[in-house]
Design a protein around this motif. Structure first.
Motif, PDB file in Angstrom:
ATOM      1  N   ILE A 270      35.878  28.719  57.596  1.00 26.16           N
ATOM      2  CA  ILE A 270      35.589  27.921  58.799  1.00 26.16           C
ATOM      3  C   ILE A 270      36.783  27.006  59.096  1.00 26.16           C
ATOM      4  O   ILE A 270      37.174  26.821  60.245  1.00 26.16           O
ATOM      5  CB  ILE A 270      34.283  27.098  58.626  1.00 26.16           C
ATOM      6  CG1 ILE A 270      33.087  28.042  58.410  1.00 26.16           C
ATOM      7  CG2 ILE A 270      34.032  26.230  59.850  1.00 26.16           C
ATOM      8  CD1 ILE A 270      31.765  27.332  58.170  1.00 26.16           C
ATOM      9  N   HIS A 271      37.368  26.452  58.041  1.00 31.79           N
ATOM     10  CA  HIS A 271      38.548  25.593  58.187  1.00 31.79           C
ATOM     11  C   HIS A 271      39.708  26.358  58.845  1.00 31.79           C
ATOM     12  O   HIS A 271      40.259  25.924  59.855  1.00 31.79           O
ATOM     13  CB  HIS A 271      38.960  25.082  56.797  1.00 31.79           C
ATOM     14  CG  HIS A 271      40.179  24.221  56.788  1.00 31.79           C
ATOM     15  ND1 HIS A 271      40.123  22.851  56.719  1.00 31.79           N
ATOM     16  CD2 HIS A 271      41.505  24.525  56.830  1.00 31.79           C
ATOM     17  CE1 HIS A 271      41.354  22.350  56.731  1.00 31.79           C
ATOM     18  NE2 HIS A 271      42.217  23.350  56.790  1.00 31.79           N
ATOM     19  N   GLU A 272      40.032  27.510  58.285  1.00 29.87           N
ATOM     20  CA  GLU A 272      41.158  28.286  58.830  1.00 29.87           C
ATOM     21  C   GLU A 272      40.837  28.782  60.243  1.00 29.87           C
ATOM     22  O   GLU A 272      41.724  28.860  61.096  1.00 29.87           O
ATOM     23  CB  GLU A 272      41.526  29.453  57.908  1.00 29.87           C
ATOM     24  CG  GLU A 272      41.977  29.049  56.493  1.00 29.87           C
ATOM     25  CD  GLU A 272      43.101  28.019  56.453  1.00 29.87           C
ATOM     26  OE1 GLU A 272      43.957  28.021  57.352  1.00 29.87           O
ATOM     27  OE2 GLU A 272      43.114  27.193  55.510  1.00 29.87           O
ATOM     28  N   GLY A 274      39.235  27.147  62.392  1.00 27.71           N
ATOM     29  CA  GLY A 274      39.533  25.997  63.249  1.00 27.71           C
ATOM     30  C   GLY A 274      41.015  25.942  63.610  1.00 27.71           C
ATOM     31  O   GLY A 274      41.382  25.739  64.773  1.00 27.71           O
ATOM     32  N   HIS A 275      41.891  26.164  62.617  1.00 25.26           N
ATOM     33  CA  HIS A 275      43.337  26.256  62.902  1.00 25.26           C
ATOM     34  C   HIS A 275      43.592  27.389  63.895  1.00 25.26           C
ATOM     35  O   HIS A 275      44.365  27.249  64.841  1.00 25.26           O
ATOM     36  CB  HIS A 275      44.114  26.586  61.620  1.00 25.26           C
ATOM     37  CG  HIS A 275      44.330  25.414  60.703  1.00 25.26           C
ATOM     38  ND1 HIS A 275      44.964  24.265  61.091  1.00 25.26           N
ATOM     39  CD2 HIS A 275      44.013  25.235  59.390  1.00 25.26           C
ATOM     40  CE1 HIS A 275      45.034  23.427  60.054  1.00 25.26           C
ATOM     41  NE2 HIS A 275      44.456  23.988  59.011  1.00 25.26           N
ATOM     42  N   GLY A 276      42.947  28.520  63.638  1.00 26.80           N
ATOM     43  CA  GLY A 276      43.176  29.710  64.457  1.00 26.80           C
ATOM     44  C   GLY A 276      42.723  29.522  65.902  1.00 26.80           C
ATOM     45  O   GLY A 276      43.433  29.904  66.838  1.00 26.80           O
ATOM     46  N   HIS A 300      46.703  19.621  64.027  1.00 28.64           N
ATOM     47  CA  HIS A 300      46.208  20.904  63.526  1.00 28.64           C
ATOM     48  C   HIS A 300      45.090  20.692  62.519  1.00 28.64           C
ATOM     49  O   HIS A 300      44.038  21.324  62.565  1.00 28.64           O
ATOM     50  CB  HIS A 300      47.337  21.710  62.880  1.00 28.64           C
ATOM     51  CG  HIS A 300      47.514  23.033  63.544  1.00 28.64           C
ATOM     52  ND1 HIS A 300      46.526  23.988  63.516  1.00 28.64           N
ATOM     53  CD2 HIS A 300      48.514  23.538  64.287  1.00 28.64           C
ATOM     54  CE1 HIS A 300      46.930  25.039  64.223  1.00 28.64           C
ATOM     55  NE2 HIS A 300      48.131  24.785  64.698  1.00 28.64           N
ATOM     56  N   GLU A 301      45.345  19.783  61.598  1.00 29.56           N
ATOM     57  CA  GLU A 301      44.358  19.510  60.559  1.00 29.56           C
ATOM     58  C   GLU A 301      43.094  18.896  61.175  1.00 29.56           C
ATOM     59  O   GLU A 301      41.997  19.074  60.653  1.00 29.56           O
ATOM     60  CB  GLU A 301      45.002  18.578  59.532  1.00 29.56           C
ATOM     61  CG  GLU A 301      44.590  18.742  58.120  1.00 29.56           C
ATOM     62  CD  GLU A 301      44.550  20.162  57.552  1.00 29.56           C
ATOM     63  OE1 GLU A 301      45.343  21.030  57.972  1.00 29.56           O
ATOM     64  OE2 GLU A 301      43.707  20.399  56.681  1.00 29.56           O
ATOM     65  N   SER A 302      43.237  18.205  62.289  1.00 30.12           N
ATOM     66  CA  SER A 302      42.043  17.645  62.938  1.00 30.12           C
ATOM     67  C   SER A 302      41.135  18.772  63.424  1.00 30.12           C
ATOM     68  O   SER A 302      39.912  18.677  63.328  1.00 30.12           O
ATOM     69  CB  SER A 302      42.423  16.731  64.106  1.00 30.12           C
ATOM     70  OG  SER A 302      42.717  17.474  65.276  1.00 30.12           O
TER      71      SER A 302
HETATM   72 ZN    ZN Z   1      44.340  23.113  57.068  1.00 32.60          ZN
END
Ligand code: ZN
Length: 507
Positions: A270-272, A274-276, A300-302
């Protein structure tokens, strides 16, 4: 009419700069693709041979970006009027890249590159042997290069650590970060003590077990798509450490890993994603240009943390989805209620390893690194003192003390790669995300949308205010334009205290 205008445009400086930048960007894309390949599919023995190709490509890239031609065109572009916001951003990014590459003497730069290439190996070995002294001399040399390079680039009395911080997050100086981390320390350290002393017991034993890899893969693909990752323009692969690579807004690649702990891959993916989703949302007019990626590391991290924590660790998110998990893993989760599952994935456990940290303690891991980096760069802290200081700070802020440097100061690769000023972005991202959530909750029933599985509404807000702008605006500007306020870290502290105060029944 249209034709004429374009012909005219080709003569101006930006019209001439554009094809140069396109060539540079093509080389950059090839380099990124090799990096991706190295981490995922490439055979082990390919490394040495591929490195040669990468070396040649990056030399060609530098040649274009620091050429006389570019210098002249950039100068002319600065005088040019009638450029769009996107074009001005592309020129600004090109200028910064030019300045960054041109101010370091080529010989020094090559020596440094060699040192850094070697240092990853030295670091890995030292970590394996749990021997900080084996890495200390290399680290010392890296820091001395970093300070020298920052010195070349510092403008009018700018502090060296500020130069480094600026590479990752514009507008976040030592002064601004002292305020941010000062607030986290003052508010979260005592709050964490209360949480760890709370009588509330949260069980999470069922998260570890024989979760079949095939089923985990099926779940990862389902979740990535469910939160909005578009598989027509992206792929999901596997690597030791999950990460996201983007070639352009029609080719974004995620990785995850599958472990005994099922929530590890669930929240990594889910984290990655979000970046994508951020990269997929960059406007078409920007993609494949220097302004065609996310605004900054922190921004990005947000986005990744917004998806992972604000969406993915929210009980409402699991209402329409949890049954799917139970179907995939009937033995492990069949008898575990959704409520118990959600509590488990939000359990607070102060630990030693940053990448395994829960949402509440995460930023305290970053606080330790920020304070030490500042001392290394600004106060000439002796590298040999790092392990003890590291351990003391962990004990003070998190209540745990590493027994050896492998689970302490040697755990992250960042310093071995010469990345000083990178860490603060990890904590800033979470704080940006909390400010965005606070803003969204004013105009929508966030939980209700999650309950109904209407994530597109949330994605649209993020796309409209953040994603489509790429690098046109920096993170503080984006936050201001979206929420009407400058960066406000209090929202992050409030968000954490409310969430974990209620989970652990403390105030
Ligand atoms: Zn990250």
């Amino acid at each position: 009419m249209k034709q004429e205008k374009r012909a005219e445009r080709n003569q101006d400086a930006y019209g001439l700069l554009k094809p140069c930048l396109e060539r540079a960007s093509a080389l950059q894309t090839a380099l990124i693709l090799f990096e991706w390949d190295n981490e995922t599919l490439a055979p082990r023995e390919a490394g040495k041979y591929t490195a040669k190709v990468q070396g040649a490509l990056s030399e060609a890239y530098q040649e274009i970006m620091t050429g006389k031609n570019i210098e002249k065109l950039l100068e002319q572009c600065r005088q040019e009027t009638g450029l769009s916001e996107a074009e001005r951003a592309i020129i600004r990014e090109a200028q910064e890249e030019y300045d960054r590459l041109v101010c370091i003497p080529p010989k020094e730069y090559r020596d440094y590159q060699e040192l850094v290439a070697e240092s990853a190996r030295v670091w890995a070995e030292a970590k394996e042997q749990q021997d900080f002294h084996a890495f200390a001399p290399t680290l010392k040399r890296i820091i001395s290069y970093q300070k020298k390079f920052a010195g070349y680039r510092a403008k009018d009395g700018q502090r060296l650590y500020d130069v480094m911080l600026d590479d990752f997050e514009k507008g976040f100086t030592i002064k601004k970060l002292d305020e941010f981390f000062g607030l986290l320390k003052q508010e979260l350290v005592p709050f964490l003590k209360k949480v760890t002393q709370s009588q509330v017991e949260i069980r999470d034993d069922f998260l570890t077990g024989d979760y079949p890899e095939e089923k985990q893969r099926e779940l990862a693909e389902f979740l990535a798509e469910y939160v909005g990752f578009d598989f027509k323009r992206g792929v999901l692969s596997e690597s030791a450490h999950p990460f996201t690579t983007n070639l352009h807004n029609h080719d974004v690649r995620l990785t995850t890993h599958y472990k005994k702990r099922v929530d590890s891959s669930v929240f990594s993916v889910i984290h990655e994603a979000g970046h994508g989703i951020y990269e997929l949302g960059v406007a078409d007019e920007l993609t494949q240009t220097l302004a065609g990626q996310g605004a900054s590391m922190g921004m990005h991290e947000s986005q990744s943390r917004f998806f992972e924590n604000m969406i993915g660790r929210n009980e409402a998110f699991w209402e329409p989805v949890y049954e799917k998990l139970q179907e995939l893993f009937p033995e492990e989760l069949g008898k575990i209620s959704r409520e118990i599952f959600v509590k488990a994935v939000n359990k607070v456990q102060p630990g030693l390893i940053r990448t395994e940290a829960d949402e509440l303690t995460y930023s305290l891991h970053v606080l330790v690194r920020y304070e030490l980096e500042k001392m290394l760069i600004e106060e000439s802290l002796d590298v040999e003192e790092l392990p003890k200081l590291w351990a003391d700070k962990y004990e003070e802020y998190l209540g745990v003390r590493p027994k050896n440097p492998a689970e302490g100061v040697l755990q992250d690769i960042h310093w071995a790669q010469g990345s000083f000023g990178y860490f603060p972005s990890y904590a800033l991202g979470s704080a940006f995300a909390a400010q965005m959530l606070q803003f969204m909750k004013k105009s929508m029933d966030f939980e209700e949308l999650l309950r109904k599985g209407e994530l597109e509404v949330i994605r649209q807000v993020l796309r409209r205010h953040i994603h489509r702008f790429g690098k046109i605006r920096d993170s503080r500007q984006l936050l201001r334009d979206m929420t009407g306020e400058d960066f406000e870290p209090r929202y992050y502290v409030e968000y954490l205290k409310e969430k974990y105060g209620s989970l652990y029944q403390v105030r």
